[in-house]
Every structure is written in structure tokens, then in C-alpha cells.
Design an enzyme around this catalytic site. Structure first.
Site, PDB file in Angstrom:
ATOM      1  N   HIS A  67     -61.257 -42.882  -6.036  1.00 50.07           N
ATOM      2  CA  HIS A  67     -62.014 -41.878  -5.277  1.00 50.07           C
ATOM      3  C   HIS A  67     -63.049 -42.455  -4.321  1.00 50.07           C
ATOM      4  O   HIS A  67     -64.234 -42.098  -4.355  1.00 50.07           O
ATOM      5  CB  HIS A  67     -62.676 -40.886  -6.232  1.00 50.07           C
ATOM      6  CG  HIS A  67     -61.747 -39.795  -6.681  1.00 50.07           C
ATOM      7  ND1 HIS A  67     -61.005 -39.040  -5.810  1.00 50.07           N
ATOM      8  CD2 HIS A  67     -61.417 -39.357  -7.934  1.00 50.07           C
ATOM      9  CE1 HIS A  67     -60.272 -38.177  -6.485  1.00 50.07           C
ATOM     10  NE2 HIS A  67     -60.479 -38.351  -7.771  1.00 50.07           N
ATOM     11  N   ASP A 104     -55.189 -41.340  -6.643  1.00 49.68           N
ATOM     12  CA  ASP A 104     -56.510 -40.841  -6.265  1.00 49.68           C
ATOM     13  C   ASP A 104     -57.415 -41.971  -5.755  1.00 49.68           C
ATOM     14  O   ASP A 104     -58.474 -42.250  -6.316  1.00 49.68           O
ATOM     15  CB  ASP A 104     -57.178 -40.052  -7.410  1.00 49.68           C
ATOM     16  CG  ASP A 104     -56.649 -38.620  -7.494  1.00 49.68           C
ATOM     17  OD1 ASP A 104     -55.660 -38.316  -6.803  1.00 49.68           O
ATOM     18  OD2 ASP A 104     -57.241 -37.813  -8.244  1.00 49.68           O
ATOM     19  N   HIS A 137     -54.620 -36.406  -4.906  1.00 45.53           N
ATOM     20  CA  HIS A 137     -55.381 -36.507  -3.649  1.00 45.53           C
ATOM     21  C   HIS A 137     -54.589 -37.202  -2.548  1.00 45.53           C
ATOM     22  O   HIS A 137     -55.030 -37.200  -1.390  1.00 45.53           O
ATOM     23  CB  HIS A 137     -56.726 -37.193  -3.885  1.00 45.53           C
ATOM     24  CG  HIS A 137     -57.731 -36.259  -4.491  1.00 45.53           C
ATOM     25  ND1 HIS A 137     -58.685 -35.602  -3.756  1.00 45.53           N
ATOM     26  CD2 HIS A 137     -57.886 -35.825  -5.759  1.00 45.53           C
ATOM     27  CE1 HIS A 137     -59.400 -34.817  -4.550  1.00 45.53           C
ATOM     28  NE2 HIS A 137     -58.938 -34.939  -5.773  1.00 45.53           N
ATOM     29  N   HIS A 189     -50.056 -40.132 -12.629  1.00 47.44           N
ATOM     30  CA  HIS A 189     -51.434 -39.712 -12.353  1.00 47.44           C
ATOM     31  C   HIS A 189     -51.864 -38.533 -13.226  1.00 47.44           C
ATOM     32  O   HIS A 189     -52.913 -38.552 -13.854  1.00 47.44           O
ATOM     33  CB  HIS A 189     -51.615 -39.342 -10.884  1.00 47.44           C
ATOM     34  CG  HIS A 189     -53.010 -38.892 -10.583  1.00 47.44           C
ATOM     35  ND1 HIS A 189     -54.068 -39.765 -10.538  1.00 47.44           N
ATOM     36  CD2 HIS A 189     -53.537 -37.655 -10.371  1.00 47.44           C
ATOM     37  CE1 HIS A 189     -55.181 -39.095 -10.307  1.00 47.44           C
ATOM     38  NE2 HIS A 189     -54.896 -37.815 -10.194  1.00 47.44           N
ATOM     39  N   HIS A 288     -56.712 -38.844 -13.735  1.00 45.17           N
ATOM     40  CA  HIS A 288     -56.847 -37.464 -13.266  1.00 45.17           C
ATOM     41  C   HIS A 288     -58.011 -36.678 -13.874  1.00 45.17           C
ATOM     42  O   HIS A 288     -58.416 -35.666 -13.326  1.00 45.17           O
ATOM     43  CB  HIS A 288     -55.520 -36.739 -13.530  1.00 45.17           C
ATOM     44  CG  HIS A 288     -55.326 -35.425 -12.827  1.00 45.17           C
ATOM     45  ND1 HIS A 288     -55.682 -35.204 -11.526  1.00 45.17           N
ATOM     46  CD2 HIS A 288     -54.778 -34.262 -13.268  1.00 45.17           C
ATOM     47  CE1 HIS A 288     -55.360 -33.957 -11.197  1.00 45.17           C
ATOM     48  NE2 HIS A 288     -54.819 -33.368 -12.234  1.00 45.17           N
TER      49      HIS A 288
HETATM   50 MN    MN Z   1     -56.529 -36.404  -9.757  1.00 45.98          MN
END
Ligand code: MN
Length: 321
Positions: A67, A104, A137, A189, A288
Site C-alpha cells: 500500500h 496491493d 487494488h 491476495h 488483504h
Molecule cells: Mn486488499
């Protein structure tokens, strides 16, 4: 590609991303449109040549959600590899280890571009040592809204930013959906799916050109909108649940609607046991969900959730990733 190949120097690119001397005085990376487009195109070529069910041999390091937390990603990649430290040259992880990333890479954090372009560059330089799975994502609708697109527009301008965003999403639509580690560990994920009856169900999500003509249920990549393929959507979005209400029912359901996400499903411990047995798998590894400690077991250690973005959003909201 030959004409503008000089715009991307992969060794220099890795060097400037992996060896940050002083994070306190970190100078933001700058990018040209050409080098990012090239990275996305080269990564896409590799994803197209891979099965939707990637595979890799142990030992390897499995990494959860990143992220946009570039500093944490670099720390993970530079961790020394204990097995090769005895050699004269101390090898750092990124060149000596094998890695499975659970997806992600972008959104939420402030350095999505650094994160996704660094893992793409590593995949291109060390294709056999890196598996990059697709996270929820790595889909257009999500990374349109949660930061990646905006970051690209801010850094490259609206026109070039939008063009690079398209290129990255094209690459994302070809990424593998799951990975087998040494044939007994299955990584993805999100989670399990009622449509996951055999490992071949994931392998069948491949390019039509590779398909055997008799395979009626072949699902074609690229998958631009994962909502059109339930198996793909669940692999990217599903969550485990220990909801007692589900267990209390006589005819025990294994899957139910995922009300927190508003799409995909949740699955219980029985679903994990069931799937492990049917697929001859010992362990399921997924990401996740934010886990403050970094990992959490489920279903008698048949499933583990890994999260690799420390202090994610100040760790205030544990429900939505
Ligand atoms: Mn996720």
C-alpha cells in the site's frame, strides 16, 4: 522498443530505489513517462507468459499488502539473507531470496509509484525469483479512487499521468491470481471461492492462445473487470470469517456474502479444511486484512493472513483494506 530503450536503465533504476542512504533527507524520485511505460510493458510481457497459477520453490519470503509504503518495502527487500551471509559477500534479500508478493502494492500510502515500479523492475531483472500476485487494488475502479491515479497525475501531469495509469492497469489485468509454493502452499491476495474446486480452475484462467480447444470453461485473460469472473473476484477479495452464526446452522454453509466488502464472499474454517483436503494443500497464505502484529493464523493453522504495511493508516480501521 529499441529506439527508446535508453530511457530505462534497469540497474540504475534498482540502485536509486533500493539504496536510500538517509530517509530523513529522502529526495523524492522523479520519473519520465517513457521509463514508467516501458516498465509496465516489460512486466506485462512477463505476466502474459506466466500461468494464472504461478509457482515457485521454497524457501521464499511471502509479503503481504504494501500500500504505497515505500520505506517499509525497501527495508523488506534489503533484509539480509541468513543462508548466504557466511559467504564473503553479504547478499541482501532482493538479489538472493525468492519472493512472493500477495498484491496491493498501490493506494492508501504516499508512494504507490515507487512501490509498483520497484517490484516491476525486480520482476523484470529477476523473473524467476519474483512472483507478483494481483491484489484487489490492482484493478481500475479501485486504484482510480484510492490514490494511485492521483499520485501519477500529480507527479507526471494530467495527460502523461493518465496514460501511465492506463499502461499499469493493462499490466495488472494480466497478473497471476494465485501461486503454489512447493506444491503444498497456496497463496492468493483475498481468499477461497466456491468456484475453486481444483487447482486447474485457476490454471484455466489463462490466455486463449494457450488454451486447449476442449477446455470449455476457459476464462480469458486479460481480466479487466474482476467482477465478471467470480473465481478471480474471490481470489482477490474474499475474507475468512469465524462467524458463529454460520457454524450454528445444521446444513453448514462454507461461504456466505461478504457484507463488509459489499462484494465477493466470506469463508469459514470448514471451507479452509475442505479446500486444503480437496486440493492437497497444507497451508493457505493470504493478505488483504490489516493485522497489527503482521500475521494471524486461522482454521488450526491451515490459513495465515500476512500484512506487510506497518502503521497502516495509523492502524485505526481494521476492517477495510
Ligand atoms: Mn486488499
Amino acid at each position: 522498443m529499441a529506439d527508446d530503450s535508453r530511457t530505462l536503465d534497469l540497474n540504475e533504476f534498482l540502485k536509486r530505489h533500493l539504496y536510500v542512504k538517509n530517509w530523513m533527507n529522502y529526495r523524492e524520485q522523479s520519473y519520465t513517462k517513457q521509463e514508467l511505460v516501458q516498465l509496465a510493458e516489460l512486466a506485462q510481457e512477463l505476466f502474459r507468459s506466466e500461468s494464472s497459477l504461478a509457482s515457485i520453490s521454497p524457501p521464499c519470503t511471502i509479503v503481504g499488502d504494501i500500500h504505497g509504503q515505500y520505506q517499509d518495502l525497501v527495508r523488506l527487500l534489503n533484509m539480509r539473507c541468513p543462508k548466504v551471509e557466511t559467504k564473503k559477500k553479504v547478499m541482501t534479500g532482493f538479489s538472493a531470496n525468492r519472493f512472493v508478493f500477495l498484491g496491493d502494492y498501490v493506494d492508501r500510502g504516499s508512494h504507490s509509484i515507487e512501490c509498483i515500479s520497484l517490484v516491476f523492475a525486480l520482476k523484470i531483472v529477476y523473473p524467476q525469483s519474483y512472483v507478483l500476485l494481483r491484489g484487489n487494488h490492482e484493478t481500475r475502479a479501485i486504484n482510480f479512487a484510492y490514490g494511485f491515479r492521483e499520485e501519477l497525475m500529480n507527479k507526471l501531469g494530467e495527460v502523461d499521468g493518465a496514460e501511465v495509469w492506463e499502461k499499469f492497469n493493462e499490466a495488472f489485468s494480466w497478473m497471476p491470481l494465485a501461486c503454489l509454493v512447493g506444491a503444498r502452499i497456496l497463496c492468493m491476495h483475498g481468499g477461497l471461492s466456491p468456484d475453486l474446486q481444483s487447482l486447474d480452475d485457476i490454471r484455466k484462467v489463462s490466455c486463449l492462445s494457450q488454451a486447449a480447444s476442449h477446455e470449455v470453461f476457459q476464462i480469458k485473460r486479460p481480466i479487466v473487470d474482476v467482477a465478471t469472473v467470480r473465481l478471480a473476484q474471490d481470489l482477490l477479495w474474499a475474507d475468512p470469517t469465524s462467524d458463529q452464526m454460520m457454524i450454528a446452522v445444521h446444513e453448514e454453509p462454507l461461504y456466505s456474502k461478504n457484507l463488509i466488502r459489499g462484494l465477493s464472499c466470506t469463508f469459514n474454517e470448514s471451507a479452509v479444511r475442505d479446500t486444503c483436503k480437496r486440493l492437497n494443500i497444507q497451508l493457505i497464505v493470504r493478505a488483504h486484512q490489516m493485522i497489527p502484529e503482521g500475521f494471524k493464523f486461522f482454521a488450526d493453522k491451515r490459513l495465515i493472513t500476512i500484512f506487510s504495511a506497518p502503521r497502516y493508516m495509523n492502524e485505526t480501521d481494521v476492517s477495510i483494506q
